[in-house]
Design a protein around this motif. Sequence first.
Motif, PDB file in Angstrom:
ATOM      1  N   ASN A 162      15.685 -10.623   3.788  1.00  0.00           N
ATOM      2  CA  ASN A 162      14.573  -9.784   4.251  1.00  0.00           C
ATOM      3  C   ASN A 162      14.763  -8.298   3.970  1.00  0.00           C
ATOM      4  O   ASN A 162      14.019  -7.485   4.481  1.00  0.00           O
ATOM      5  N   ASN A 163      15.761  -7.932   3.168  1.00  0.00           N
ATOM      6  CA  ASN A 163      16.083  -6.504   3.004  1.00  0.00           C
ATOM      7  C   ASN A 163      15.771  -5.966   1.605  1.00  0.00           C
ATOM      8  O   ASN A 163      16.178  -6.542   0.603  1.00  0.00           O
ATOM      9  N   VAL A 164      15.062  -4.838   1.595  1.00  0.00           N
ATOM     10  CA  VAL A 164      14.832  -4.069   0.364  1.00  0.00           C
ATOM     11  C   VAL A 164      15.226  -2.631   0.672  1.00  0.00           C
ATOM     12  O   VAL A 164      14.817  -2.085   1.697  1.00  0.00           O
ATOM     13  N   ASN A 165      16.051  -2.025  -0.188  1.00  0.00           N
ATOM     14  CA  ASN A 165      16.415  -0.620   0.028  1.00  0.00           C
ATOM     15  C   ASN A 165      16.421   0.098  -1.315  1.00  0.00           C
ATOM     16  O   ASN A 165      17.186  -0.254  -2.214  1.00  0.00           O
ATOM     17  N   TYR A 166      15.529   1.062  -1.443  1.00  0.00           N
ATOM     18  CA  TYR A 166      15.422   1.820  -2.694  1.00  0.00           C
ATOM     19  C   TYR A 166      15.668   3.305  -2.453  1.00  0.00           C
ATOM     20  O   TYR A 166      15.210   3.868  -1.451  1.00  0.00           O
ATOM     21  N   SER A 167      16.367   3.933  -3.395  1.00  0.00           N
ATOM     22  CA  SER A 167      16.407   5.394  -3.424  1.00  0.00           C
ATOM     23  C   SER A 167      15.324   5.852  -4.380  1.00  0.00           C
ATOM     24  O   SER A 167      15.216   5.329  -5.491  1.00  0.00           O
ATOM     25  N   ILE A 168      14.531   6.800  -3.908  1.00  0.00           N
ATOM     26  CA  ILE A 168      13.416   7.313  -4.710  1.00  0.00           C
ATOM     27  C   ILE A 168      13.736   8.781  -4.983  1.00  0.00           C
ATOM     28  O   ILE A 168      13.738   9.598  -4.057  1.00  0.00           O
ATOM     29  N   GLN A 169      14.057   9.071  -6.218  1.00  0.00           N
ATOM     30  CA  GLN A 169      14.604  10.382  -6.543  1.00  0.00           C
ATOM     31  C   GLN A 169      13.600  11.531  -6.385  1.00  0.00           C
ATOM     32  O   GLN A 169      12.399  11.323  -6.535  1.00  0.00           O
ATOM     33  N   TYR A 170      14.136  12.687  -6.090  1.00  0.00           N
ATOM     34  CA  TYR A 170      13.432  13.980  -6.005  1.00  0.00           C
ATOM     35  C   TYR A 170      12.663  14.222  -4.718  1.00  0.00           C
ATOM     36  O   TYR A 170      12.093  15.282  -4.533  1.00  0.00           O
ATOM     37  N   ILE A 171      12.579  13.239  -3.815  1.00  0.00           N
ATOM     38  CA  ILE A 171      11.844  13.489  -2.562  1.00  0.00           C
ATOM     39  C   ILE A 171      12.621  12.988  -1.351  1.00  0.00           C
ATOM     40  O   ILE A 171      13.592  12.262  -1.485  1.00  0.00           O
ATOM     41  N   GLU A 172      12.158  13.403  -0.172  1.00  0.00           N
ATOM     42  CA  GLU A 172      12.842  13.095   1.084  1.00  0.00           C
ATOM     43  C   GLU A 172      12.317  11.802   1.702  1.00  0.00           C
ATOM     44  O   GLU A 172      11.097  11.603   1.786  1.00  0.00           O
ATOM     45  N   GLY A 173      13.233  10.984   2.191  1.00  0.00           N
ATOM     46  CA  GLY A 173      12.841   9.761   2.883  1.00  0.00           C
ATOM     47  C   GLY A 173      11.929  10.027   4.066  1.00  0.00           C
ATOM     48  O   GLY A 173      10.953   9.310   4.290  1.00  0.00           O
ATOM     49  N   GLU A 174      12.234  11.107   4.810  1.00  0.00           N
ATOM     50  CA  GLU A 174      11.455  11.409   6.021  1.00  0.00           C
ATOM     51  C   GLU A 174       9.983  11.683   5.684  1.00  0.00           C
ATOM     52  O   GLU A 174       9.083  11.217   6.378  1.00  0.00           O
ATOM     53  N   SER A 175       9.745  12.435   4.587  1.00  0.00           N
ATOM     54  CA  SER A 175       8.346  12.724   4.218  1.00  0.00           C
ATOM     55  C   SER A 175       7.632  11.440   3.820  1.00  0.00           C
ATOM     56  O   SER A 175       6.459  11.245   4.150  1.00  0.00           O
ATOM     57  N   MET A 176       8.352  10.571   3.119  1.00  0.00           N
ATOM     58  CA  MET A 176       7.728   9.299   2.731  1.00  0.00           C
ATOM     59  C   MET A 176       7.389   8.475   3.971  1.00  0.00           C
ATOM     60  O   MET A 176       6.302   7.904   4.064  1.00  0.00           O
ATOM     61  N   LEU A 177       8.322   8.446   4.937  1.00  0.00           N
ATOM     62  CA  LEU A 177       8.091   7.682   6.174  1.00  0.00           C
ATOM     63  C   LEU A 177       6.847   8.167   6.910  1.00  0.00           C
ATOM     64  O   LEU A 177       6.035   7.373   7.367  1.00  0.00           O
ATOM     65  N   LEU A 178       6.707   9.505   7.016  1.00  0.00           N
ATOM     66  CA  LEU A 178       5.559  10.069   7.726  1.00  0.00           C
ATOM     67  C   LEU A 178       4.262   9.724   7.014  1.00  0.00           C
ATOM     68  O   LEU A 178       3.268   9.371   7.642  1.00  0.00           O
ATOM     69  N   ASN A 179       4.280   9.814   5.685  1.00  0.00           N
ATOM     70  CA  ASN A 179       3.082   9.475   4.916  1.00  0.00           C
ATOM     71  C   ASN A 179       2.747   7.992   5.018  1.00  0.00           C
ATOM     72  O   ASN A 179       1.569   7.620   5.102  1.00  0.00           O
ATOM     73  N   LEU A 180       3.769   7.150   5.004  1.00  0.00           N
ATOM     74  CA  LEU A 180       3.535   5.703   5.168  1.00  0.00           C
ATOM     75  C   LEU A 180       2.983   5.421   6.565  1.00  0.00           C
ATOM     76  O   LEU A 180       2.055   4.624   6.727  1.00  0.00           O
ATOM     77  N   ASP A 181       3.540   6.116   7.553  1.00  0.00           N
ATOM     78  CA  ASP A 181       3.111   5.900   8.939  1.00  0.00           C
ATOM     79  C   ASP A 181       1.629   6.245   9.120  1.00  0.00           C
ATOM     80  O   ASP A 181       0.924   5.581   9.873  1.00  0.00           O
TER      81      ASP A 181
END
Length: 388
Positions: free
Chosen positions: A294-313
Amino acid sequence: MKRVYLDYAATTPCDPEVIKVMEPYFFEKFGNPSSIHSFGQVAKKAIEDARRATADFLGAKAEEIIFTSGGTESDNSALFGAAHALEKKGNHIITTVIEHHAVSEPAKFLKKLGFKVTFVKVNKSGLVDPGDIQKAITDKTILVSVMHANNEIGTIQPISEIGKITREAGVYFHSDAVQTVGHIPVKVDELNVDLLSLSAHKFYGPKGVGALYIRKGTRIENFLRGGDQERGRRASTHNTSGIAGLGKAIELCKAKMQEEAKFQARLRDKLIKEIPLRIPDVYLNGDPHKRLPNNVNYSIQYIEGESMLLNLDMLGIAASTGSACTSTSLEPSHVLLAIGLSHEIAHGSLRFSLGRWSKEEDIDYLLEHLPKIVEKLRAMSPLYRGKS
Ligand SMILES: *Cc1c(COP(=O)(O)O)cnc(C)c1O
């Protein structure tokens, strides 16, 4: 708004069937399981049924299970309990650099108390080499603790092989199996473990209840004192409803796990395949094969995980930057650093974890929106603009 939960590794909803089993123990069957009257005995029966269900899942004996307040208490009890029971025999403990804090913090505290602790490294996919455990063992080693599967990157460790080594050396072996119990088979005899931790809220049971498997004959000092519950091994009045819920949850998992893992692995593989096709400059973290279904973990270069989380939320999608426990700190995850990621890349990592109610359309919704979010954030990122 659409709501898509992809954070099952942080916690799972309680299965409605589990809630149904728990309910009577709040009022109708409220007795103290340590009381000898009938109110007590009704509650005691629920606990012993749950103990049998837990033992059955693990291939253990019922008397080898104690109930705790969760994964954290089970881990703390295993480390402090074994260290203090065996301190006359030796003072050396071996663990790894990618453990959950519920193991690594007790290990660090034991170091303060005068124990020697070796933190074994992992390779780029997060795997521990059993040979490194072998090499670290000395005649002073009393305990080895290696997690079954990592909560951030999903890598499944060669526990059975490590267990052969510890058994040969006469050293206790503990495994934090909080991410695997209820999701893949966890058999204590196949894994060669002496101590094993699990937690109900990671497999559709309630929060605040877990268990520790203690192989018959394994000596550990009590962590909680002040009562003779759990045959004198863990004081405090039992959380009857919680324990009954854990028992039902683990029973349901035993019946459903194989099918669920197959389905989740298909969705997982779809995400793993599609993300790099839709987003450039991404890296999969964790092992491509020895991985939780059940696990997927990707590093997405050049941006912050936190900003992505907020946008996804904002779109109703719940994911994680790696671990719920580190999401309030600015330091990147110790696991991502341990597999060799730079601080920048570690900061741009996202974990998606699937579970019982995940649907294909959830994955499609994510695959539709994530590339747009990444594109938008990258357009604002000085790191990205400076790239070429
Ligand atoms: C969640 C988790 C824990 C902590 O369990 P709690 O029941 O929340 O205390 C420990 N280890 C791992 C690997 C986990 O994922």
